[in-house]
Design a protein around this motif. Sequence first.
Motif, PDB file in Angstrom:
ATOM      1  N   VAL A   1       2.597   2.332 -12.904  1.00  0.00           N
ATOM      2  CA  VAL A   1       2.094   3.417 -13.730  1.00  0.00           C
ATOM      3  C   VAL A   1       3.297   4.296 -14.032  1.00  0.00           C
ATOM      4  O   VAL A   1       4.072   4.617 -13.138  1.00  0.00           O
ATOM      5  N   ALA A   2       3.475   4.624 -15.290  1.00  0.00           N
ATOM      6  CA  ALA A   2       4.619   5.449 -15.672  1.00  0.00           C
ATOM      7  C   ALA A   2       4.155   6.631 -16.496  1.00  0.00           C
ATOM      8  O   ALA A   2       3.402   6.462 -17.458  1.00  0.00           O
TER       9      ALA A   2
ATOM     10  N   THR B   1       8.563   1.693  -9.138  1.00  0.00           N
ATOM     11  CA  THR B   1       8.804   3.136  -9.009  1.00  0.00           C
ATOM     12  C   THR B   1       7.431   3.814  -9.022  1.00  0.00           C
ATOM     13  O   THR B   1       6.451   3.211  -9.447  1.00  0.00           O
ATOM     14  N   ASP B   2       7.396   5.056  -8.562  1.00  0.00           N
ATOM     15  CA  ASP B   2       6.133   5.793  -8.633  1.00  0.00           C
ATOM     16  C   ASP B   2       5.909   6.273 -10.076  1.00  0.00           C
ATOM     17  O   ASP B   2       6.710   5.968 -10.965  1.00  0.00           O
ATOM     18  N   ALA B   3       4.851   7.032 -10.294  1.00  0.00           N
ATOM     19  CA  ALA B   3       4.498   7.410 -11.665  1.00  0.00           C
ATOM     20  C   ALA B   3       5.524   8.342 -12.303  1.00  0.00           C
ATOM     21  O   ALA B   3       5.604   8.463 -13.523  1.00  0.00           O
ATOM     22  N   ALA B   4       6.348   8.990 -11.458  1.00  0.00           N
ATOM     23  CA  ALA B   4       7.376   9.885 -11.992  1.00  0.00           C
ATOM     24  C   ALA B   4       8.710   9.151 -12.151  1.00  0.00           C
ATOM     25  O   ALA B   4       9.714   9.745 -12.541  1.00  0.00           O
ATOM     26  N   GLY B   5       8.726   7.870 -11.811  1.00  0.00           N
ATOM     27  CA  GLY B   5       9.952   7.079 -11.966  1.00  0.00           C
ATOM     28  C   GLY B   5      10.832   7.026 -10.724  1.00  0.00           C
ATOM     29  O   GLY B   5      11.923   6.460 -10.757  1.00  0.00           O
TER      30      GLY B   5
ATOM     31  N   LEU C   1      -6.331   1.920  -6.228  1.00  0.00           N
ATOM     32  CA  LEU C   1      -6.147   3.306  -6.643  1.00  0.00           C
ATOM     33  C   LEU C   1      -7.223   3.657  -7.666  1.00  0.00           C
ATOM     34  O   LEU C   1      -7.562   2.824  -8.497  1.00  0.00           O
ATOM     35  N   ALA C   2      -7.760   4.862  -7.585  1.00  0.00           N
ATOM     36  CA  ALA C   2      -8.761   5.250  -8.579  1.00  0.00           C
ATOM     37  C   ALA C   2      -8.517   6.657  -9.090  1.00  0.00           C
ATOM     38  O   ALA C   2      -8.182   7.564  -8.327  1.00  0.00           O
ATOM     39  N   ILE C   3      -8.677   6.789 -10.393  1.00  0.00           N
ATOM     40  CA  ILE C   3      -8.643   8.102 -11.019  1.00  0.00           C
ATOM     41  C   ILE C   3     -10.098   8.509 -11.220  1.00  0.00           C
ATOM     42  O   ILE C   3     -10.856   7.786 -11.867  1.00  0.00           O
ATOM     43  N   VAL C   4     -10.476   9.628 -10.620  1.00  0.00           N
ATOM     44  CA  VAL C   4     -11.865  10.065 -10.724  1.00  0.00           C
ATOM     45  C   VAL C   4     -11.919  11.328 -11.573  1.00  0.00           C
ATOM     46  O   VAL C   4     -11.189  12.290 -11.329  1.00  0.00           O
ATOM     47  N   ALA C   5     -12.784  11.289 -12.578  1.00  0.00           N
ATOM     48  CA  ALA C   5     -12.921  12.426 -13.481  1.00  0.00           C
ATOM     49  C   ALA C   5     -13.852  13.464 -12.871  1.00  0.00           C
ATOM     50  O   ALA C   5     -14.670  13.153 -12.004  1.00  0.00           O
ATOM     51  N   GLU C   6     -13.741  14.694 -13.345  1.00  0.00           N
ATOM     52  CA  GLU C   6     -14.609  15.762 -12.835  1.00  0.00           C
ATOM     53  C   GLU C   6     -16.075  15.459 -13.082  1.00  0.00           C
ATOM     54  O   GLU C   6     -16.940  15.843 -12.302  1.00  0.00           O
ATOM     55  N   ASP C   7     -16.373  14.722 -14.164  1.00  0.00           N
ATOM     56  CA  ASP C   7     -17.771  14.382 -14.454  1.00  0.00           C
ATOM     57  C   ASP C   7     -18.231  13.132 -13.688  1.00  0.00           C
ATOM     58  O   ASP C   7     -19.345  12.664 -13.879  1.00  0.00           O
TER      59      ASP C   7
ATOM     60  N   MET D   1       0.797  -1.217   0.000  1.00  0.00           N
ATOM     61  CA  MET D   1       0.000   0.000   0.000  1.00  0.00           C
ATOM     62  C   MET D   1       0.835   1.275   0.000  1.00  0.00           C
ATOM     63  O   MET D   1       0.479   2.242  -0.686  1.00  0.00           O
ATOM     64  N   PRO D   2       1.960   1.326   0.716  1.00  0.00           N
ATOM     65  CA  PRO D   2       2.782   2.536   0.615  1.00  0.00           C
ATOM     66  C   PRO D   2       3.196   2.824  -0.829  1.00  0.00           C
ATOM     67  O   PRO D   2       3.267   4.001  -1.230  1.00  0.00           O
ATOM     68  N   GLU D   3       3.402   1.778  -1.611  1.00  0.00           N
ATOM     69  CA  GLU D   3       3.762   1.968  -3.012  1.00  0.00           C
ATOM     70  C   GLU D   3       2.575   2.577  -3.769  1.00  0.00           C
ATOM     71  O   GLU D   3       2.745   3.471  -4.598  1.00  0.00           O
ATOM     72  N   VAL D   4       1.371   2.088  -3.482  1.00  0.00           N
ATOM     73  CA  VAL D   4       0.173   2.609  -4.140  1.00  0.00           C
ATOM     74  C   VAL D   4      -0.029   4.083  -3.768  1.00  0.00           C
ATOM     75  O   VAL D   4      -0.369   4.910  -4.611  1.00  0.00           O
ATOM     76  N   GLU D   5       0.211   4.401  -2.512  1.00  0.00           N
ATOM     77  CA  GLU D   5       0.078   5.795  -2.068  1.00  0.00           C
ATOM     78  C   GLU D   5       1.114   6.685  -2.767  1.00  0.00           C
ATOM     79  O   GLU D   5       0.810   7.820  -3.140  1.00  0.00           O
ATOM     80  N   ALA D   6       2.312   6.151  -2.963  1.00  0.00           N
ATOM     81  CA  ALA D   6       3.338   6.927  -3.672  1.00  0.00           C
ATOM     82  C   ALA D   6       2.916   7.171  -5.117  1.00  0.00           C
ATOM     83  O   ALA D   6       3.112   8.265  -5.660  1.00  0.00           O
ATOM     84  N   VAL D   7       2.300   6.166  -5.734  1.00  0.00           N
ATOM     85  CA  VAL D   7       1.801   6.329  -7.099  1.00  0.00           C
ATOM     86  C   VAL D   7       0.668   7.362  -7.106  1.00  0.00           C
ATOM     87  O   VAL D   7       0.617   8.250  -7.956  1.00  0.00           O
ATOM     88  N   ARG D   8      -0.220   7.253  -6.118  1.00  0.00           N
ATOM     89  CA  ARG D   8      -1.336   8.204  -6.025  1.00  0.00           C
ATOM     90  C   ARG D   8      -0.820   9.640  -5.945  1.00  0.00           C
ATOM     91  O   ARG D   8      -1.255  10.519  -6.686  1.00  0.00           O
TER      92      ARG D   8
END
Length: 278
Positions: A76-77, A229-233, A56-62, A1-8
């Motif tokens: 996620v990269a 790695t997180d999404a920024a590498g 992890l979830a990406i939520v759109a404005e709509d 989970m810490p890895e998921v939070e870092a990605v978030r």
Amino acid sequence: MPEVEAVRRSLERLTLGARVARVTLLRAGVVRGERTPAALLEGATIGSLRRRGKHLAIVAEDGRALEIHLGMSGSVACVASAAGAPREKHTHAEWTLRGSDPRPTALVMRFVDPRRFGGLWTFPTVQALERERWTALGPDALEVAPEVFADRVRGTRRAIKAALLDQSIVAGVGNIYADESLFEARLDPRRASSRLTTPEAMRLHGSMLRILHRAVEMGGSTLADGTYTDAAGASGVFQQEHRVYGRAGQACMVCSDRLRRGVVAGRTTVWCRNCQRR
DNA sequence: ACCCGCACCTGTAAGC
DNA sequence: TGCTTACAGGTGCGGG
């Protein structure tokens, strides 16, 4: 989970407010639910990044929601543009994002998962995500109250390690953090969960919280293969503080006894026989 | 109802 | 070198 939070957190920095210009699905099998570009957020503006346990979830404005689960080998990269870096092997989906004011440049986000134990889940609304997928999860490990934790953990007669790994009891503890938490709390991973005393359950809750908070602060654990790695590498550095995970046969950092390795709850488990009493 | 064991995949490292 | 085996961050299901 810490890895998921870092990605978030890294995705929040990189993609919040960006618009999804185009989605390319390279392996349709990784998506459960609707597989249309719209379901995969094409045309949406990214409104928030949420996490519950390891989900992890990406939520759109709509309101549309896309859940990403990393499984054992998912990542996620994000790269500055598709031309910048070629797709690595096992890239299953790609989103081309158009940034907003502070980050106006185009960005490409990719979901990579060699073993495919992870995947993508699409939902028309956040409510659908919560109702259809997140209700099966227990309270998040970083938020569960100590008494609630104690009650839930003692509700099963399985080994305490099995209870910690059960995402419906408490969401977010994986194999690394289960072993590290049990070591700090000085509890034998094989102990019957239902027989923990109140002080023991409280101690375990405290240890779990400290371990997870520290690991989140340190960006999670990047193991020897360097895969995560997180999404920024960026790599995590919490592996420097592992006291039992991956150290079987080595000396316990507290008592110098040889750390033991076994299988508990079907997973490789490392513990100190001297420090972690039955 | 509860719990165990294994299947799901690919990659890597170790052993022969 | 090259083949075989064991093992890896996690679920999810069948069957006992």
